[in-house]
Structures are given as structure tokens and as C-alpha cells.
Design an enzyme around this catalytic site. Structure first.
Site, PDB file in Angstrom:
ATOM      1  N   TYR A  88      47.330  39.621  36.261  1.00  0.00           N
ATOM      2  CA  TYR A  88      45.886  39.198  35.570  1.00  0.00           C
ATOM      3  C   TYR A  88      44.845  39.556  36.798  1.00  0.00           C
ATOM      4  O   TYR A  88      43.667  39.918  36.228  1.00  0.00           O
ATOM      5  CB  TYR A  88      45.861  37.491  35.383  1.00  0.00           C
ATOM      6  CG  TYR A  88      44.532  37.186  34.870  1.00  0.00           C
ATOM      7  CD1 TYR A  88      44.426  37.468  33.549  1.00  0.00           C
ATOM      8  CD2 TYR A  88      43.516  36.350  35.694  1.00  0.00           C
ATOM      9  CE1 TYR A  88      43.081  36.752  33.094  1.00  0.00           C
ATOM     10  CE2 TYR A  88      42.587  35.783  35.005  1.00  0.00           C
ATOM     11  CZ  TYR A  88      42.054  36.162  33.730  1.00  0.00           C
ATOM     12  OH  TYR A  88      41.056  35.576  33.356  1.00  0.00           O
TER      13      TYR A  88
ATOM     14  N   SER B 296      36.269  37.035  35.098  1.00  0.00           N
ATOM     15  CA  SER B 296      37.097  35.822  35.639  1.00  0.00           C
ATOM     16  C   SER B 296      36.740  35.496  37.048  1.00  0.00           C
ATOM     17  O   SER B 296      36.459  36.523  37.845  1.00  0.00           O
ATOM     18  CB  SER B 296      38.540  35.739  35.299  1.00  0.00           C
ATOM     19  OG  SER B 296      39.160  34.909  36.133  1.00  0.00           O
TER      20      SER B 296
END
Length: 270
Positions: free
Chosen positions: A156, A143
Site C-alpha cells: 500500500y 493517504s
């Protein structure tokens, strides 16, 4: 004929979003595609849509036995595994340190790291023997949060930095037999959900963000679709196009790394 014709590709989370786009792309490339998918409804949809072109197995990416069960079916079907793509993950909807209760922070950490980090580790353990035998490759979805703050909350972001370290270590341990790399997309249209511990299991990323908000922060000034990110995976999976890359993280961030201080991009008036 594609380099990937008759290659055996195993993708996790193939029922929606980027995973589904990868299933579509690798089938188009002529590969024999299998996926491990948590949702029974998505498994049924994949089977109905792709028929004999997909081996869809219902299972949980945090369960080693589910990987083994899927691999048994893959090896029975194809006789080999050429590439594993660890793609299934969850997001924390930017849940911040200050605004997340301590008890929720702890349970959310365990749930998110179980999926985003332990899931990758278990998949590598399960797939390594077959990939060593085929001298294939592993690719893991990262990501923009693997490079920058603000692409998620601390849970995250930490999980994606951990995945980066895992990729490097696996690339070291499995060389020269297996190439291990990562691809880090930016925000896109998908069904990416959050941890149940944070009350986010029924909330998708597009309920927290809008296409306009995503496009506005990207120097390339567009709202990415999952299919926009499949190219790097195809390149990394191809033996002809990728003999030399291992331990590499491709930052597919639509230009986030070159955002200017004064303007998102200098060519907006071109």
C-alpha cells in the site's frame, strides 16, 4: 451561489466512505455529480438516495472501457467535464514484508497496484481530453502512507508513493490546461477493503483499526469522519479558489507531521 454550481464532477468509488462523502458534498455545492462504482448494490443505493442528482455507473476502475462508458453518459448529460476525482482504492491492512508469503506478495502487488496506480493512470487517460477542453482539474486521493511509513504495509505504501509521482508527472504533462493535485487523508471511518489476493476483500479498515486507536495517534486527537476531508477537494476543484495549485499534495493528516518525540501533542492539558 457556490463556485461549483452546475460544474460537472466525476468521482470514482462514490458508494461508501470518502467517495460517498464527496458525492454528498459536491451535490450540496450544486454540482452535477457522476460516479463509477464497482458494487451494484451501492449503485442502486446511490440512485435511490440522490435520484436525479447523481449519475451512478457500475464499473471497474481498472477497466479503461468502463471509464469511457461513464464519460459518454456524463458528456451526454452535462456536455462537459470540469473535475475528475480519482478516489477508489484498496488497502493492505498493514500486511508486512516478513509475514506475507512470497507468492501472495506478488499477486497482492499486482492487484493492489492495478487498482491504486493503474486505475489512476487509466482514468487520467480517459478524462484528459474532456478536461483539456474545459481547462478543468484532476484530484487524486492519496493517504498518509504517501508521506510516512506504517500507514499500511509495503504494498500500500509503495502504491501511494507511486501515485504521488504520477500526480506530479500528469501535472507537468497537462499544464497549462489541466490542474492535477492530490489529497492525502489519514485513517477514517470507511469501508476501505483489501486485496482478494491477500484474503482481505471482505475485511474493512475498521475491522483492523478502532476509533480509539486512530484518534490516539493523531495530534488533533479525534476520530475523523469522511466528511472531514471533503473541504480540500472542493477548494482544489474550484477555479476561483484554486488557479495557482498544480502538482500539489495536500497532507490532510490531522497533525501527524507534527507529532512530538515525547508526546503526541504538547497541548493535551490545555
Amino acid at each position: 451561489m457556490s463556485d461549483l454550481h452546475n460544474e460537472s464532477i466525476f468521482i470514482t468509488g462514490g458508494g461508501s466512505g470518502l467517495g460517498l462523502a464527496l458525492v454528498e458534498r459536491f451535490i450540496e455545492e450544486g454540482a452535477q455529480v457522476a460516479t463509477l462504482e464497482l458494487s451494484a448494490a451501492k449503485v442502486a443505493s446511490l440512485r435511490q438516495r440522490f435520484g436525479e442528482h447523481i449519475l451512478a455507473v457500475e464499473g471497474n476502475v481498472t477497466c479503461y472501457a468502463d471509464y469511457q462508458r461513464a464519460l459518454d453518459q456524463i458528456l451526454t448529460r452535462s456536455g462537459k467535464l470540469d473535475c475528475f476525482i480519482g478516489n477508489a482504492g484498496i488497502w493492505d491492512h498493514n500486511a508486512s514484508l516478513v509475514n506475507t508469503p512470497a507468492e501472495t506478495l506478488e499477486t497482492g502487488f499486482h492487484e493492489l497496484f492495478n487498482v491504486n496506480v493503474l486505475g489512476y493512470l487509466l482514468s487520467a487517460k480517459a478524462c484528459a481530453p474532456a478536461l483539456i477542453a474545459s481547462e478543468g482539474s484532476m484530484i487524486f486521493t492519496l493517504s498518509n502512507a504517501a508521506w510516512y511509513p506504517g500507514g499500511g504495509g509495503p504494498l500500500y505504501t509503495a502504491s501511494k508513493h507511486a501515485a504521488t509521482g504520477l500526480i506530479r508527472q500528469l501535472a507537468y504533462e497537462l499544464a497549462p490546461k489541466v490542474r492535477v493535485n492530490g489529497v492525502g487523508p489519514c485513517g477514517m471511518a470507511s469501508d476501505l477493503r483489501g486485496p482478494q489476493a491477500l484474503g482481505q476483500s471482505e475485511t474493512s479498515i475498521m475491522q483492523s483499526l478502532t476509533p480509539e486507536k486512530i484518534a490516539a495517534i493523531l495530534p488533533l486527537q479525534f476520530f475523523p469522519q469522511p466528511a472531514d476531508f471533503t473541504g480540500p477537494y472542493v477548494m482544489l476543484a474550484s477555479r476561483r479558489n484554486n488557479r495557482a495549485l498544480s502538482g500539489v499534495m495536500i497532507n490532510a493528516d490531522a497533525g501527524l507531521a507534527i507529532r512530538g518525540i515525547r508526546h503526541v501533542a504538547a497541548g493535551l492539558d490545555l
